[in-house]
Write an enzyme that holds these catalytic residues in place. Structure first.
Site, PDB file in Angstrom:
ATOM      1  CD  GLU A   1      22.508  19.985  22.659  1.00  0.00           C
ATOM      2  OE1 GLU A   1      21.843  19.809  23.685  1.00  0.00           O
ATOM      3  OE2 GLU A   1      22.684  19.093  21.804  1.00  0.00           O
TER       4      GLU A   1
ATOM      5  CG  ASN B   1      28.083  20.903  18.307  1.00  0.00           C
ATOM      6  OD1 ASN B   1      28.109  21.035  17.086  1.00  0.00           O
ATOM      7  ND2 ASN B   1      27.586  19.822  18.908  1.00  0.00           N
TER       8      ASN B   1
ATOM      9  CG  HIS C   1      20.127  16.353  15.613  1.00  0.00           C
ATOM     10  ND1 HIS C   1      20.582  15.090  15.292  1.00  0.00           N
ATOM     11  CD2 HIS C   1      20.992  16.848  16.523  1.00  0.00           C
ATOM     12  CE1 HIS C   1      21.676  14.823  16.007  1.00  0.00           C
ATOM     13  NE2 HIS C   1      21.951  15.880  16.749  1.00  0.00           N
TER      14      HIS C   1
ATOM     15  CD  GLU D   1      25.458  16.525  17.637  1.00  0.00           C
ATOM     16  OE1 GLU D   1      24.303  16.150  17.927  1.00  0.00           O
ATOM     17  OE2 GLU D   1      26.226  17.046  18.460  1.00  0.00           O
TER      18      GLU D   1
ATOM     19  CG  ASP E   1      19.876  12.844  12.877  1.00  0.00           C
ATOM     20  OD1 ASP E   1      19.352  13.976  12.985  1.00  0.00           O
ATOM     21  OD2 ASP E   1      20.189  12.152  13.859  1.00  0.00           O
TER      22      ASP E   1
HETATM   23  O1  G2I Z   1      20.434  13.625  21.288  1.00  0.00           O
HETATM   24  C1  G2I Z   1      21.184  13.547  20.107  1.00  0.00           C
HETATM   25  C2  G2I Z   1      22.452  14.382  20.193  1.00  0.00           C
HETATM   26  C3  G2I Z   1      22.127  15.856  20.309  1.00  0.00           C
HETATM   27  N1  G2I Z   1      23.333  16.666  20.333  1.00  0.00           N
HETATM   28  C4  G2I Z   1      24.345  16.285  21.308  1.00  0.00           C
HETATM   29  C5  G2I Z   1      24.652  14.807  21.236  1.00  0.00           C
HETATM   30  O2  G2I Z   1      25.549  14.440  22.268  1.00  0.00           O
HETATM   31  C6  G2I Z   1      23.376  13.988  21.357  1.00  0.00           C
HETATM   32  O3  G2I Z   1      23.752  12.607  21.332  1.00  0.00           O
HETATM   33  C7  G2I Z   1      22.982  11.739  22.074  1.00  0.00           C
HETATM   34  C8  G2I Z   1      23.540  10.333  21.951  1.00  0.00           C
HETATM   35  O4  G2I Z   1      23.502   9.918  20.609  1.00  0.00           O
HETATM   36  C9  G2I Z   1      22.695   9.381  22.791  1.00  0.00           C
HETATM   37  O5  G2I Z   1      23.289   8.088  22.815  1.00  0.00           O
HETATM   38  O6  G2I Z   1      22.964  12.136  23.402  1.00  0.00           O
HETATM   39  C10 G2I Z   1      22.070  11.353  24.160  1.00  0.00           C
HETATM   40  C11 G2I Z   1      21.948  11.907  25.562  1.00  0.00           C
HETATM   41  O7  G2I Z   1      21.634  13.244  25.583  1.00  0.00           O
HETATM   42  C12 G2I Z   1      22.551   9.906  24.194  1.00  0.00           C
HETATM   43  O8  G2I Z   1      21.602   9.093  24.857  1.00  0.00           O
HETATM   44  C13 G2I Z   1      22.022   8.494  26.023  1.00  0.00           C
HETATM   45  C14 G2I Z   1      20.788   7.882  26.676  1.00  0.00           C
HETATM   46  O9  G2I Z   1      19.860   8.929  26.950  1.00  0.00           O
HETATM   47  C15 G2I Z   1      21.197   7.223  27.940  1.00  0.00           C
HETATM   48  O10 G2I Z   1      20.068   6.575  28.504  1.00  0.00           O
HETATM   49  C16 G2I Z   1      22.320   6.223  27.699  1.00  0.00           C
HETATM   50  O11 G2I Z   1      22.794   5.690  28.920  1.00  0.00           O
HETATM   51  O12 G2I Z   1      22.991   7.475  25.781  1.00  0.00           O
HETATM   52  C17 G2I Z   1      23.481   6.922  26.971  1.00  0.00           C
HETATM   53  C18 G2I Z   1      24.648   5.996  26.662  1.00  0.00           C
HETATM   54  O13 G2I Z   1      24.250   4.984  25.785  1.00  0.00           O
END
Ligand code: G2I
Length: 448
Positions: A160, A201, A237, A265, A267
């Protein structure tokens, strides 16, 4: 492993038989038609994957669904900087290692995600001065990539890094290290694991527009400069009804630069509640995405960001939206699943049922399990679920299915009252059992 040995064996047999003209008819056993997306993807030489976090993997029905339907796992959060190097030089690969081991045990390949990103990077990194930041980036990449050397199919090296207008994102990386940080990151990753495919990515780069033009120019420049980049990940996304028409053409132009492309990714979210019309529209969108990728040689696979709506990131970030994945919250296949099934070359409608196995209670020497059977796109009138108890478990009492045991092999068949399921309908059966050393969740299969 077994599969490739068989293939080699078959080629050898075929080659040997080619010389034996006296053998008029040779019966080569027909391979069974795939019954899962994983099987279809294997047969096509591409992948279908999902992201998974440790929490998701510990959700037994989710895990068994992911093991059955996918041949690629992207580690959802546990390889990000905040998880792997929370304080300077103190590395913790424990949670990520457990996912890597589990996916390998299930015969799945892995995508590493992600090394250099402006999110989920600890404050101590963001506060460093230029020279220290460069050193920290090099050290982080070197240590993490070397830790997984030889074990991952690919790495999302930089994530990103672009603004919507196609210029480089003004992140702390860019502001302190300048444009060159991207090339430096790829070089460091290659040095630490020459065998992993190295990806850039990003999201909103699925269609031809300013942002994907920016990435396109970056990749072209990196290739011209001999920087080791192997792939572009389009996160995808997406929003219901808004799959870009130029997606296939866009994928093709990247492939023409000499990199592979993956949908990393996927969805497709919608305003809740999900109902039939929206779900049908979503299925059409999934078809469009899958055809855009699978229609281009060099688009190597599709990964969804989680597999079931139960574990989607969407509702917490976009309140009122969701239902973005191919399985619903109860792991029932949605029309989007059927769309993927057909896009991957599945014929005869979808396979007829899926089963998910969950241990819902466990105590010393005993446990209770529940198995959910869900029909695919077509109604079914009876089902059979099979698994093997590799660790010596034994069933002591059961309900809602007729059980047969043959050594470790267990067969459970529907009864008169629960064999008929409508399209997408589901039912459960269960049992109590005994266990000794271990009580892992077995892989289950369903036939109807
Ligand atoms: O945002 C969706 C995805 C966009 N592209 C990059 C990916 O890495 C990203 O994944 C998401 C995860 O699925 C989430 O799970 O990235 C988020 C953060 O940017 C993740 O969220 C975080 C929460 O914001 C936190 O509060 C939490 O502690 O997940 C953490 C672990 O559960």
């Amino acid at each position: 492993m077994v599969r490739s040995t068989w293939r080699i064996g078959l080629h050898a047999v075929t080659a040997a038989l080619a010389g034996l003209t006296t053998l008029a008819a040779v019966q080569v056993p027909a391979a069974a038609a795939p019954t899962t997306l994983r099987g279809l993807a294997d047969a096509r030489g591409v992948y279908f994957g999902t992201s998974s976090t440790v929490n998701e993997w510990n959700d037994a029905p989710y895990r068994s669904l992911a093991e059955r339907e996918t041949n690629m796992i992207t580690v959802g959060n546990e390889m990000k900087w905040d998880a792997t190097e929370p304080s300077p030089g103190r590395f913790d690969f424990g949670p990520a290692d457990s996912l890597v081991a589990a996916a390998k045990a299930a015969g799945q390949r892995l995508r590493g995600h992600t090394l250099v990103w402006h999110n989920q990077t600890p404050g101590w990194v963001q506060e460093l001065g230029t020279a220290e930041l460069r050193q920290a980036m090099q050290n982080h990449i070197r240590t993490e990539v070397a830790h997984y050397r030889g074990q991952l199919y690919a790495w999302d090296v930089v994530n990103e890094a672009f603004e919507e207008n196609g210029t480089l994102r003004q992140s702390f990386w860019q502001q302190k290290l300048g444009d060159g940080y991207i090339a430096e990151a790829f070089r460091a990753a290659r040095a630490a694991d020459p065998g992993a495919k190295l990806y850039y990515n990003d999201y909103n780069i699925e269609g031809i527009a300013a942002k994907s033009d920016g990435v396109y120019n970056l990749v072209r420049t990196l290739k011209q400069q001999g920087v080791p980049i192997d792939g572009v990940g389009m996160q995808a996304h997406l929003i219901l009804g808004a799959v870009p028409d130029s997606m296939r053409q866009n994928i093709q132009r990247f492939v023409d630069l000499g990199v592979e492309v993956a949908i990393t990714e996927l969805d497709i979210r919608m305003p809740l509640p999900a109902e039939a019309t929206k779900l049908a529209g979503q299925a059409a969108d999934y078809t469009k995405v899958a055809q855009a990728c699978l229609g281009v040689t060099g688009c190597v696979g599709i990964t969804t960001w989680a597999l079931s709506d139960k574990h989607s990131w969407v509702p917490s970030v976009f309140p009122g939206e969701g239902a973005a994945l191919p399985f619903d919250e109860n792991f029932r296949p949605k029309p989007a699943y059927n769309a993927l099934w057909r896009a991957y070359g599945g014929t005869g409608g979808t396979r007829t049922c899926v089963a998910t196995y969950a241990v819902i209670g466990q105590w010393w020497g005993g446990f209770q399990a529940e198995v959910r059977v869900t029909a695919g796109a077509a109604p079914i009138t009876g089902w059979t679920v099979n698994w093997a108890f590799a660790e010596g478990q034994a069933i002591t009492s059961s309900w809602n299915a007729a059980f047969a045991t043959n050594g470790a092999a267990i067969t459970a068949r529907s009864l008169s009252y629960n064999g008929s399921l409508g399209s997408g309908g589901s039912t459960t059966f269960g049992f109590t059992g005994s266990w000794t050393a271990a009580n892992s969740v077995p892989a289950v299969s369903c036939a109807a």
